[in-house]
Design an enzyme around this catalytic site. Structure first.
Site, PDB file in Angstrom:
ATOM      1  N   LYS A 171      -8.052   5.838   9.552  1.00 45.30           N
ATOM      2  CA  LYS A 171      -7.488   5.196   9.437  1.00 45.30           C
ATOM      3  C   LYS A 171      -9.210   4.224  10.712  1.00 45.30           C
ATOM      4  CE  LYS A 171      -6.299   4.228   5.209  1.00 45.30           C
ATOM      5  NZ  LYS A 171      -5.054   3.430   4.996  1.00 45.30           N
TER       6      LYS A 171
ATOM      7  N   GLU B 174      -1.380 -10.633   2.411  1.00 44.51           N
ATOM      8  CA  GLU B 174      -0.846 -10.263   3.997  1.00 44.51           C
ATOM      9  C   GLU B 174      -1.063 -10.778   4.403  1.00 44.51           C
ATOM     10  OE1 GLU B 174      -1.099  -5.531   1.713  1.00 44.51           O
ATOM     11  OE2 GLU B 174      -3.332  -6.781   3.005  1.00 44.51           O
TER      12      GLU B 174
ATOM     13  N   GLY C 102       0.842  -1.455  -0.055  1.00 38.34           N
ATOM     14  CA  GLY C 102       0.024  -0.195   0.105  1.00 38.34           C
ATOM     15  C   GLY C 102       0.826   1.325  -0.201  1.00 38.34           C
ATOM     16  N   SER C 103       0.658   2.504   0.426  1.00 43.08           N
ATOM     17  CA  SER C 103       1.012   3.821  -0.144  1.00 43.08           C
ATOM     18  C   SER C 103       1.845   3.877   0.535  1.00 43.08           C
ATOM     19  CB  SER C 103      -0.348   4.714  -0.279  1.00 43.08           C
ATOM     20  OG  SER C 103      -0.932   4.342   0.411  1.00 43.08           O
TER      21      SER C 103
ATOM     22  N   ASP D 130      -6.923  -0.467   5.996  1.00 42.10           N
ATOM     23  CA  ASP D 130      -7.765   0.542   5.664  1.00 42.10           C
ATOM     24  C   ASP D 130      -8.974   0.958   6.687  1.00 42.10           C
ATOM     25  OD1 ASP D 130      -6.858   0.207   2.795  1.00 42.10           O
ATOM     26  OD2 ASP D 130      -7.851  -2.054   3.004  1.00 42.10           O
TER      27      ASP D 130
HETATM   28  C1  5RP Z   1      -3.534  -3.754   0.662  1.00 38.34           C
HETATM   29  C2  5RP Z   1      -3.885  -3.049   2.291  1.00 38.34           C
HETATM   30  C3  5RP Z   1      -3.403  -1.787   2.490  1.00 38.34           C
HETATM   31  O1  5RP Z   1      -2.580  -2.029   3.510  1.00 38.34           O
HETATM   32  C4  5RP Z   1      -4.221  -0.963   3.072  1.00 38.34           C
HETATM   33  O2  5RP Z   1      -5.040  -0.910   1.910  1.00 38.34           O
HETATM   34  C5  5RP Z   1      -4.052   0.162   3.390  1.00 38.34           C
HETATM   35  O3  5RP Z   1      -3.633   1.173   2.045  1.00 38.34           O
HETATM   36  P1  5RP Z   1      -3.342   2.926   2.190  1.00 38.34           P
HETATM   37  O4  5RP Z   1      -1.826   2.675   2.807  1.00 38.34           O
HETATM   38  O5  5RP Z   1      -2.915   2.543   0.532  1.00 38.34           O
HETATM   39  O6  5RP Z   1      -4.017   3.665   2.645  1.00 38.34           O
HETATM   40  O7  5RP Z   1      -4.388  -3.930   2.308  1.00 38.34           O
HETATM   41  O8  5RP Z   1      -4.152  -4.449   0.335  1.00 38.34           O
END
Ligand code: 5RP
Length: 221
Positions: A120, A102, A26-27, A83
């Site tokens: 989050k 994951e 993820g970012s 998320d």
């Molecule tokens: C990917 C995930 C990510 O960790 C989650 O979506 C958070 O993403 P981001 O850091 O881009 O907000 O579960 O499958």
């Protein structure tokens, strides 16, 4: 530094030489990978395991060698994003579509740290659509089933193309709004034939590093 970057940089402090480290997706994790690469250049020595093709690509481009999960005996620590996270340290993951790998890496890991920005942190899970990874075979039947249950399912698309996970599956996002009993829902979903994994991560994280505009909070379970 934005909240994602700040928590990512903080998380690197928990990585020690000699560790087998799981790297999420993820970012937020992308910031972490960049900060980790700098530490490795400064002498930190770790064995890294990845949770997605995207993470592997970025890590390797920065000189971090990725080892297969099956080549390591255990994972000491996994750093990943999320998320949504509630006060019980339960979470929704899979916004980036990497939930299956994951969860496999997280469950193999002795410690799990989630790095999240303040958006989050929630009282109750469910506003974020719950990702459910399903086999492509029979996916439409599952979609109908979820619809009948009132789960407001949508097959994930990216740029009008159906999203395919690293394992070649589809993702159906459930628009639930509120998840009253996350553990029960995880069990319910996992019992449905054709469901490969769901994005509910129950009893997995031990530590949350949360970023706010004015501070970072480290919350231990
Ligand atoms: C990917 C995930 C990510 O960790 C989650 O979506 C958070 O993403 P981001 O850091 O881009 O907000 O579960 O499958």
């Amino acid at each position: 530094m934005n909240e994602k970057q700040a928590v990512a940089v903080k998380a690197v402090e928990f990585v020690e030489t000699g560790m087998v480290l799981g790297i999420g997706t993820g970012s937020t994790v992308n910031y972490f990978i960049n900060a980790l690469a700098d530490k490795i250049k400064d002498g930190l020595k770790i064995t890294a395991v990845s949770t997605s093709a995207a993470t592997t690509k970025l890590a390797e481009s920065l000189g971090i060698r990725i080892t297969s999960l099956d080549e390591v005996e255990k994972v000491d620590l996994t750093i990943d994003g999320a998320d949504e996270v509630d006060a019980q340290f339960n979470g929704i993951k899979g916004g980036g579509g990497a939930l299956l790998f994951e969860k496999i890496v997280a469950k193999a890991s002795q410690q799990n740290i989630w790095i999240v920005d303040s958006s989050k942190i929630v009282k109750q899970l469910g506003k974020f659509p719950l990702p459910v990874e399903v086999t492509t075979f029979g996916a439409y039947r599952l979609l109908q089933h979820f619809d009948e249950l009132g789960y407001r399912p949508i097959v994930r698309k990216i740029n009008s193309q159906t999203f395919i996970t690293d394992s070649g599956n589809y993702i159906i996002d459930l628009h639930l709004d509120v998840i009253k009993d996350p553990a029960n829902l995880e069990t319910e979903l996992k019992l449905i034939t054709g469901v490969v994994e769901c994005g509910l991560f129950i009893n997995i994280a031990n530590r949350i590093i949360a970023g706010y505009p004015d501070r970072i909070e480290i919350i231990n379970k």
